[in-house]
Scaffold this motif. Structure first.
Motif, short mmCIF file in Angstrom:
data_model
loop_
_atom_site.label_atom_id
_atom_site.label_comp_id
_atom_site.label_asym_id
_atom_site.label_seq_id
_atom_site.Cartn_x
_atom_site.Cartn_y
_atom_site.Cartn_z
N GLY A 114 -32.91 19.06 19.48
CA GLY A 114 -32.80 19.49 18.09
C GLY A 114 -33.56 20.77 17.77
N LEU A 115 -34.58 21.08 18.55
CA LEU A 115 -35.41 22.22 18.17
C LEU A 115 -34.99 23.52 18.87
N TRP A 116 -33.92 23.44 19.70
CA TRP A 116 -33.48 24.70 20.30
C TRP A 116 -31.96 24.84 20.23
N PHE A 117 -31.49 26.08 20.34
CA PHE A 117 -30.07 26.36 20.16
C PHE A 117 -29.24 25.81 21.32
N SER A 118 -27.98 25.54 21.04
CA SER A 118 -27.06 25.14 22.09
C SER A 118 -25.70 25.66 21.68
N GLY A 119 -25.41 26.87 22.09
CA GLY A 119 -24.16 27.51 21.69
C GLY A 119 -24.25 27.99 20.26
N SER A 139 -22.39 17.80 9.95
CA SER A 139 -22.44 19.21 10.30
C SER A 139 -22.21 20.09 9.07
N LEU A 140 -21.23 19.71 8.24
CA LEU A 140 -20.97 20.47 7.01
C LEU A 140 -22.15 20.38 6.06
N VAL A 141 -22.72 19.18 5.94
CA VAL A 141 -23.85 18.98 5.03
C VAL A 141 -25.00 19.91 5.42
N LEU A 142 -25.28 19.98 6.71
CA LEU A 142 -26.43 20.78 7.15
C LEU A 142 -26.18 22.26 6.93
N THR A 143 -24.96 22.73 7.25
CA THR A 143 -24.66 24.13 7.01
C THR A 143 -24.73 24.44 5.51
N GLY A 144 -24.17 23.53 4.71
CA GLY A 144 -24.21 23.70 3.26
C GLY A 144 -25.63 23.69 2.73
N ALA A 145 -26.46 22.80 3.27
CA ALA A 145 -27.85 22.72 2.83
C ALA A 145 -28.57 24.03 3.11
N LEU A 146 -28.30 24.58 4.31
CA LEU A 146 -28.94 25.85 4.66
C LEU A 146 -28.51 26.94 3.68
N LEU A 147 -27.22 26.99 3.38
CA LEU A 147 -26.72 28.02 2.47
C LEU A 147 -27.32 27.86 1.07
N ALA A 169 -29.76 23.57 13.60
CA ALA A 169 -28.67 22.59 13.50
C ALA A 169 -27.42 23.23 12.92
N ALA A 170 -27.61 24.21 12.01
CA ALA A 170 -26.44 24.82 11.37
C ALA A 170 -25.66 25.70 12.34
N THR A 171 -26.25 26.01 13.49
CA THR A 171 -25.54 26.85 14.46
C THR A 171 -24.84 26.03 15.53
N LYS A 172 -24.92 24.70 15.44
CA LYS A 172 -24.37 23.87 16.52
C LYS A 172 -23.03 23.26 16.12
N ASP A 183 -18.11 29.22 13.01
CA ASP A 183 -17.15 28.11 12.92
C ASP A 183 -17.56 27.16 11.80
N ASN A 184 -18.87 26.86 11.76
CA ASN A 184 -19.36 25.93 10.74
C ASN A 184 -19.14 26.49 9.34
N LEU A 185 -19.42 27.79 9.19
CA LEU A 185 -19.23 28.40 7.87
C LEU A 185 -17.75 28.37 7.49
N HIS A 186 -16.90 28.67 8.48
CA HIS A 186 -15.47 28.67 8.20
C HIS A 186 -15.01 27.28 7.76
N GLN A 187 -15.48 26.28 8.49
CA GLN A 187 -15.15 24.89 8.15
C GLN A 187 -15.65 24.54 6.75
#
Lengths: 294, 301
Positions: free
Chosen positions: B66-71, B267-275, B53-56, B76-80
């Motif tokens: 949800g279980l596979w990549f899409s782009g 999207s930010l929450v999920l990227t942040g959660a991963l980090l 999810a953090a890569t989408k 971008d997410n990290l930058h945001q």
């Protein structure tokens, strides 16, 4: 031991003792003191509030407060289901690990411990999104099987939180039970095998009784945690307030009284009550399970 | 010698007396493996989902499987994430490291001294101190945190880093662990020998005991660090302004934004959660030898 030496030894514990007084004894004493007072608005509330001694009035109110009592009961019922399920799964996994070779067990143990490495708040965020009808994969998965489940329905609050807690807690509990299993004398198994006992029989009649102590302890830790559950329901409430009410668990009731209603005195009385309930619950749990083990 | 080192040889020796698992039934072994594989899949799939999810980007998150990549939009997410509201996420990360790092360091030193004092000296009141340590395990967090909030607000500490750091200094569970580790790892003979050589008690503690307690101390520090990093109720209560928040508190706030103000930060929450998992994972893997004993000891309290 020389006398002066003893006092020097005591000196090593002084920083902790001082800190304990300021961060544990004084706060608890202050809470008890606060719980015996009430705020009174003088006149039309223009003169500000004054504190007035009210004896046990806050406690009487707490013991008849439907929201608080329901929250306690709700959490106790939930604990009565979730903790046995989680411990049973952990026990079965620990027995599985004990049944395979040490090398294989080591690898799976790391994998099964991954959830334990994830902070509780993050675990809740992840599962809330997995449940979410918008972004979660579980809703489309349900459709494949012709199920239209809605994890955010109020009736699903406990099952979803229960699954989250089980997922988060299995690894930790499994490791503790597994290390207790490592202490079972291996000769016992050989003797049992010579007598023709099956592996399942050995697991149930030798291994399980042997790790009862570990089960009681992990169970008690879980009871203590469960009565104070706050993070997971608070996060659910943040995302889907219709699923989880604002008085869902005892600590949520206390938090609301203190910070939303500004009623610190009553919140203090409820915290003391919760501490007493916690003490009684752990004592009962210990007595019940210890007797069973005899 | 420390507890970990003492334990290590025990396992292989015991394992030697066990019959070769291959001699047991093949089907039974397969059944066990199948169970373990399923349990591991259950344990791992949420983490996998989070990683994917953090890569989408937003559309991918809402519309793709949800279980596979899409782009690949991780950058971008990290930058945001790092530029959102002038990089407040970085601030929260730094705060979490500050509270967990400094608080646990101080707490560990105090705990090691206390554990040593309790384990190796017989002074009046020792039993009472230990009773306080064990008794405090039963005190609910609300009973401590609410009055602490009131007391801190009276002396102006609420909403400052001190409100997080000071409570971290006193950790009864760390003291309990430190006592157990001292009992297992510091023999009386060494202390006696040092005393006969004329070393003072403080010097013995600083130069001998602390050095011998590296493993135990690392475990105590690690568990305290994880505990503080994961804390939620205390920061929620004593920190108000977002510049002092921890990662947990910031992410919690972001999850509520959608209902509060209609801004969807999923999207930010999920990227942040991963980090926010990364430091925990790195630390636990790097120090797994230490925390395993801590985890097991935790159950024995």
């Amino acid at each position: 031991m020389v006398r002066s030496q003893r006092w020097k030894g005591a000196a090593f514990t002084v920083p902790f003792q001082l800190g304990f007084v300021f961060l544990y004894l004084i706060p608890v004493g202050y809470a008890v003191h606060q719980s015996l007072y009430r705020e009174h608005q003088s006149g039309l509330g223009l003169g500000g509030a004054t504190e007035e001694f009210s004896g046990l009035a806050n406690y009487r109110q707490g013991l008849t407060d439907a929201a608080f009592l329901h929250a306690v009961l709700r959490v106790l019922l939930f604990a009565a289901v979730q903790i046995p399920v989680m411990l049973l799964v952990s026990l079965v996994l620990a027995l599985f690990l004990d049944g395979v070779s040490a090398r294989v067990a080591g690898r799976f143990r790391i994998l099964l411990l991954v959830p334990y490495m994830i902070p509780g708040v993050v675990a809740a965020i992840v599962w809330i999104n997995l449940y979410s009808p918008d972004v979660g994969p579980l809703t489309p998965l349900g459709k494949v099987f012709g199920l239209s489940w809605n994890f955010f329905a109020p009736s699903m609050a406990w099952p979803t939180i229960g699954n989250l807690l089980t997922w988060h807690g299995i690894g930790y509990n499994m490791v503790i039970i597994y290390s207790a299993l490592q202490g079972v004398p291996r000769e016992l198994f050989e003797a049992a095998r010579l007598d023709g006992a099956s592996e399942r029989r050995i697991a149930l009649s030798i291994k399980v009784p042997y790790v009862r102590g570990a089960l009681v302890l992990t169970g008690m830790l879980s009871v203590i945690q469960m009565l104070q559950i706050f993070n997971e329901p608070a996060l659910f409430r943040n995302v889907t307030p219709q699923t989880v009410g604002d008085s869902f668990t005892p600590i949520m009731v206390i938090y609301n009284q203190a910070f939303n209603a500004g009623n610190y005195h009553y919140a203090a009385a409820l915290s003391v009550l919760l501490a007493l309930i916690l003490g009684v619950a752990s004592f009962l749990f210990y007595r019940l399970t210890a007797r069973e083990a005899d | 010698m420390t507890l970990t080192e003492e334990r290590r040889p025990a396992r292989p020796v015991r394992r030697l007396t066990e019959p070769d698992p291959a001699s047991r039934s093949r089907g039974g072994q397969r059944f066990l493996l199948l169970g373990l594989v399923l349990a591991s899949a259950y344990s791992l799939f949420p983490v996998w989902w989070l990683l994917v999810a953090a890569t989408k980007d937003r559309t991918g998150l809402y519309q793709s499987n949800g279980l596979w990549f899409s782009g690949l939009h991780l950058w971008d997410n990290l930058h945001q994430l790092f530029t959102y509201e002038h990089g407040i996420f970085l601030r929260w990360t730094a705060n979490s490291f500050l509270y967990a790092g400094l608080g646990s360091l101080g707490g560990t030193l105090i705990a090691l001294a206390t554990g040593y004092g309790l384990a190796r000296f017989d002074f009046p009141g020792r039993g009472a101190v230990f009773a306080c340590v064990v008794g405090s395990f039963l005190v609910p967090i609300a009973l401590l945190t609410l009055p602490l909030y009131l007391l801190f607000s009276k002396i102006g500490l609420v909403d400052t880093p001190w409100a997080m750091l000071i409570p971290c200094l006193i950790n009864p569970f760390s003291v309990y662990l430190a006592k157990v580790y001292t009992e297992a790892g510091i023999p009386y003979e060494i202390l006696e020998a040092a005393r006969i050589d004329g070393a003072g008690e403080l010097r013995i503690f600083l130069t001998i005991v602390l050095r011998m307690m590296t493993t135990g101390g690392a475990t105590v520090f690690l568990l305290a660090f994880v505990n503080t990093w994961n804390a939620f109720f205390l920061p929620l209560t004593v920190l108000r302004g977002e510049e002092n928040w921890t990662l947990n508190l910031g992410l919690y706030n972001w999850t509520g934004k959608r209902l509060e103000s209609g801004v969807d930060l999923t999207s930010l929450v999920l990227t942040g959660a991963l980090l926010s998992i990364v430091p925990m994972a790195v630390m636990m893997v790097a120090m797994r030898r230490y925390w395993r004993t801590g985890v097991t000891l935790g159950a024995l309290k």
